[in-house]
Design a protein around this motif. Structure first.
Motif, short mmCIF file in Angstrom:
data_model
loop_
_atom_site.label_atom_id
_atom_site.label_comp_id
_atom_site.label_asym_id
_atom_site.label_seq_id
_atom_site.Cartn_x
_atom_site.Cartn_y
_atom_site.Cartn_z
N MET A 180 0.84 -1.18 0.00
CA MET A 180 0.00 0.00 0.00
C MET A 180 0.89 1.24 0.00
SD MET A 180 -3.12 0.73 2.51
CE MET A 180 -3.07 2.24 3.41
N LYS A 181 0.63 2.14 -0.93
CA LYS A 181 1.43 3.35 -1.05
C LYS A 181 1.03 4.36 0.02
CE LYS A 181 2.83 6.69 -4.47
NZ LYS A 181 2.68 7.16 -5.84
N SER A 182 2.02 4.95 0.66
CA SER A 182 1.72 5.93 1.70
C SER A 182 1.40 7.28 1.07
CB SER A 182 2.88 6.06 2.67
OG SER A 182 4.02 6.57 2.00
N LYS A 183 0.57 8.04 1.73
CA LYS A 183 0.15 9.35 1.24
C LYS A 183 1.10 10.41 1.77
CE LYS A 183 -3.57 12.65 1.42
NZ LYS A 183 -4.83 13.02 2.03
N ARG A 184 1.55 11.27 0.91
CA ARG A 184 2.38 12.40 1.31
C ARG A 184 1.50 13.63 1.49
NH1 ARG A 184 8.06 12.33 2.13
NH2 ARG A 184 8.67 10.26 1.51
N HIS A 185 1.74 14.35 2.54
CA HIS A 185 1.01 15.59 2.79
C HIS A 185 1.89 16.76 2.40
CE1 HIS A 185 -0.93 12.70 5.51
NE2 HIS A 185 -2.03 13.41 5.27
N THR A 186 1.30 17.78 1.80
CA THR A 186 2.07 18.98 1.48
C THR A 186 2.29 19.76 2.77
OG1 THR A 186 0.12 20.36 1.08
CG2 THR A 186 1.00 19.11 -0.81
N PRO A 187 3.31 20.61 2.79
CA PRO A 187 3.54 21.42 4.00
C PRO A 187 2.33 22.27 4.39
CG PRO A 187 5.46 21.50 2.59
CD PRO A 187 4.38 20.78 1.81
N GLU A 188 1.60 22.76 3.41
CA GLU A 188 0.40 23.55 3.71
C GLU A 188 -0.66 22.70 4.38
OE1 GLU A 188 1.79 23.45 0.60
OE2 GLU A 188 2.73 25.42 0.56
N GLN A 189 -0.83 21.46 3.92
CA GLN A 189 -1.80 20.55 4.53
C GLN A 189 -1.39 20.23 5.97
OE1 GLN A 189 -1.47 17.36 1.67
NE2 GLN A 189 -3.49 17.81 0.83
N VAL A 190 -0.10 20.03 6.17
CA VAL A 190 0.39 19.71 7.52
C VAL A 190 0.12 20.87 8.46
CG1 VAL A 190 2.43 19.17 8.90
CG2 VAL A 190 2.11 18.07 6.68
N ARG A 191 0.40 22.10 8.03
CA ARG A 191 0.15 23.28 8.88
C ARG A 191 -1.32 23.36 9.28
NH1 ARG A 191 2.01 25.76 12.15
NH2 ARG A 191 1.02 27.69 11.64
N LYS A 192 -2.22 23.10 8.32
CA LYS A 192 -3.66 23.15 8.62
C LYS A 192 -4.03 22.06 9.62
CE LYS A 192 -5.09 25.21 4.27
NZ LYS A 192 -5.80 24.98 3.00
N LYS A 193 -3.47 20.88 9.45
CA LYS A 193 -3.78 19.78 10.36
C LYS A 193 -3.22 20.03 11.75
CE LYS A 193 -4.48 16.41 6.80
NZ LYS A 193 -4.41 15.04 6.39
N ILE A 194 -2.06 20.65 11.83
CA ILE A 194 -1.50 21.00 13.14
C ILE A 194 -2.42 21.99 13.85
CG2 ILE A 194 0.37 22.25 14.30
CD1 ILE A 194 2.29 20.98 12.29
N ALA A 195 -2.87 23.00 13.14
CA ALA A 195 -3.78 23.99 13.74
C ALA A 195 -5.07 23.32 14.20
CB ALA A 195 -4.08 25.11 12.76
N GLU A 196 -5.62 22.47 13.36
CA GLU A 196 -6.85 21.76 13.71
C GLU A 196 -6.62 20.81 14.89
OE1 GLU A 196 -9.84 18.68 11.43
OE2 GLU A 196 -8.76 20.17 10.23
N GLY A 197 -5.49 20.12 14.88
CA GLY A 197 -5.16 19.20 15.96
C GLY A 197 -4.95 19.92 17.28
N ASP A 198 -4.29 21.08 17.23
CA ASP A 198 -4.09 21.86 18.45
C ASP A 198 -5.43 22.30 19.03
OD1 ASP A 198 -1.34 21.61 18.46
OD2 ASP A 198 -1.00 23.53 17.44
N LYS A 199 -6.36 22.65 18.15
CA LYS A 199 -7.70 23.03 18.61
C LYS A 199 -8.38 21.84 19.29
CE LYS A 199 -9.70 25.89 15.85
NZ LYS A 199 -10.49 26.51 14.76
N MET A 200 -8.22 20.65 18.69
CA MET A 200 -8.81 19.44 19.28
C MET A 200 -8.19 19.15 20.65
SD MET A 200 -8.90 17.04 15.86
CE MET A 200 -9.38 15.54 16.72
N LEU A 201 -6.87 19.33 20.76
CA LEU A 201 -6.19 19.09 22.03
C LEU A 201 -6.67 20.07 23.11
CD1 LEU A 201 -2.58 18.43 20.73
CD2 LEU A 201 -4.10 16.76 21.82
N ASN A 202 -6.89 21.31 22.71
CA ASN A 202 -7.40 22.31 23.66
C ASN A 202 -8.81 21.98 24.12
OD1 ASN A 202 -5.08 23.85 23.69
ND2 ASN A 202 -5.75 25.16 22.01
N ASP A 203 -9.55 21.27 23.27
CA ASP A 203 -10.91 20.87 23.62
C ASP A 203 -10.95 19.57 24.43
OD1 ASP A 203 -11.91 23.09 22.35
OD2 ASP A 203 -12.37 22.03 20.48
#
Length: 61
Positions: free
Chosen positions: A1-24
């Motif tokens: 199974m081929k792994s999916k690469r995330h672009t740096p922009e996608q990673v930044r968005k996911k970090i922001a979203e994840g930080d929000k989830m952690l705060n919740d």
């Protein structure tokens, strides 16, 4: 199974979203699972991309 690469922009968005989830009150494992990555990948993303801002992300990769 081929792994999916995330672009740096996608990673930044996911970090922001994840930080929000952690705060919740979510755990690291819940956040990582919601993005389909391991906890190790989450911590690597945080250390690599968290301090970078928009234009720097585009220039580094």
């Amino acid at each position: 199974m081929k792994s999916k690469r995330h672009t740096p922009e996608q990673v930044r968005k996911k970090i922001a979203e994840g930080d929000k989830m952690l705060n919740d009150g979510a755990t690291i494992s819940e956040v990582a699972r919601s993005f389909g990555v391991t906890e190790t990948t989450w911590y690597r993303w945080k250390s690599t991309y968290a301090a970078l801002k928009g234009t720097k992300v585009k220039l580094t990769h």
